[in-house]
Design a protein around this motif. Structure first.
Motif, PDB file in Angstrom:
ATOM      1  N   UNK A  12       0.838  -1.207   0.000  1.00 37.12           N
ATOM      2  CA  UNK A  12       0.000   0.000   0.000  1.00 37.12           C
ATOM      3  C   UNK A  12       0.876   1.262   0.000  1.00 37.12           C
ATOM      4  N   UNK A  13       1.884   1.295   0.872  1.00 35.22           N
ATOM      5  CA  UNK A  13       2.782   2.454   0.945  1.00 35.22           C
ATOM      6  C   UNK A  13       3.563   2.628  -0.351  1.00 35.22           C
ATOM      7  N   UNK A  14       4.026   1.518  -0.919  1.00 34.20           N
ATOM      8  CA  UNK A  14       4.776   1.599  -2.175  1.00 34.20           C
ATOM      9  C   UNK A  14       3.892   2.090  -3.318  1.00 34.20           C
ATOM     10  N   UNK A  15       2.639   1.669  -3.333  1.00 31.00           N
ATOM     11  CA  UNK A  15       1.729   2.159  -4.376  1.00 31.00           C
ATOM     12  C   UNK A  15       1.563   3.669  -4.250  1.00 31.00           C
ATOM     13  N   UNK A  16       1.443   4.166  -3.010  1.00 29.87           N
ATOM     14  CA  UNK A  16       1.297   5.605  -2.769  1.00 29.87           C
ATOM     15  C   UNK A  16       2.542   6.360  -3.224  1.00 29.87           C
ATOM     16  N   UNK A  17       3.710   5.777  -2.946  1.00 32.49           N
ATOM     17  CA  UNK A  17       4.978   6.410  -3.342  1.00 32.49           C
ATOM     18  C   UNK A  17       5.171   6.432  -4.854  1.00 32.49           C
ATOM     19  N   UNK A  25      -3.747  -1.489 -11.501  1.00 29.18           N
ATOM     20  CA  UNK A  25      -2.551  -1.288 -12.322  1.00 29.18           C
ATOM     21  C   UNK A  25      -1.440  -2.237 -11.898  1.00 29.18           C
ATOM     22  N   UNK A  26      -1.250  -2.390 -10.592  1.00 32.51           N
ATOM     23  CA  UNK A  26      -0.237  -3.331 -10.104  1.00 32.51           C
ATOM     24  C   UNK A  26      -0.587  -4.750 -10.558  1.00 32.51           C
ATOM     25  N   UNK A  27      -1.854  -5.117 -10.425  1.00 31.73           N
ATOM     26  CA  UNK A  27      -2.298  -6.454 -10.844  1.00 31.73           C
ATOM     27  C   UNK A  27      -1.985  -6.694 -12.311  1.00 31.73           C
ATOM     28  N   UNK A  31       0.395  -9.569 -13.722  1.00 33.89           N
ATOM     29  CA  UNK A  31      -0.370 -10.641 -14.355  1.00 33.89           C
ATOM     30  C   UNK A  31      -1.316 -11.401 -13.453  1.00 33.89           C
ATOM     31  N   UNK A  32      -1.937 -10.697 -12.497  1.00 35.19           N
ATOM     32  CA  UNK A  32      -2.929 -11.324 -11.616  1.00 35.19           C
ATOM     33  C   UNK A  32      -4.175 -10.445 -11.576  1.00 35.19           C
TER      34      UNK A  32
END
Length: 75
Positions: A12-17, A25-27, A31-32
């Protein structure tokens, strides 16, 4: 998805950064499904080692910056 894991993460913190990267987008990048990212982020599911590396790579950080495992707690 079974019991919670003791492995914690900083997704969560890394996504915010990273410009408020969405779970979707991460998924897509690893590929999940978005639901899989949610379960990992909430500690309800531990990713495979390969997926863990893909997540770290998506953020451009070492694996240790994404996932933590408490030391000194024997089962």
């Amino acid at each position: 998805m079974g019991k919670s894991t003791r492995v914690t993460n900083s997704i969560r913190a890394l996504r915010a950064e990273h410009g408020d990267m969405t779970q979707a987008h991460l998924a897509e990048r690893i590929g999940v499904t978005r639901q899989t990212v949610i379960a990992i982020e909430q500690g309800k599911y531990s990713p495979s080692l390969e997926m863990a590396f893909q997540i770290a790579r998506a953020f451009g950080v070492p694996l240790d910056d994404v996932f933590q495992y408490p030391q000194g707690e024997d089962d």
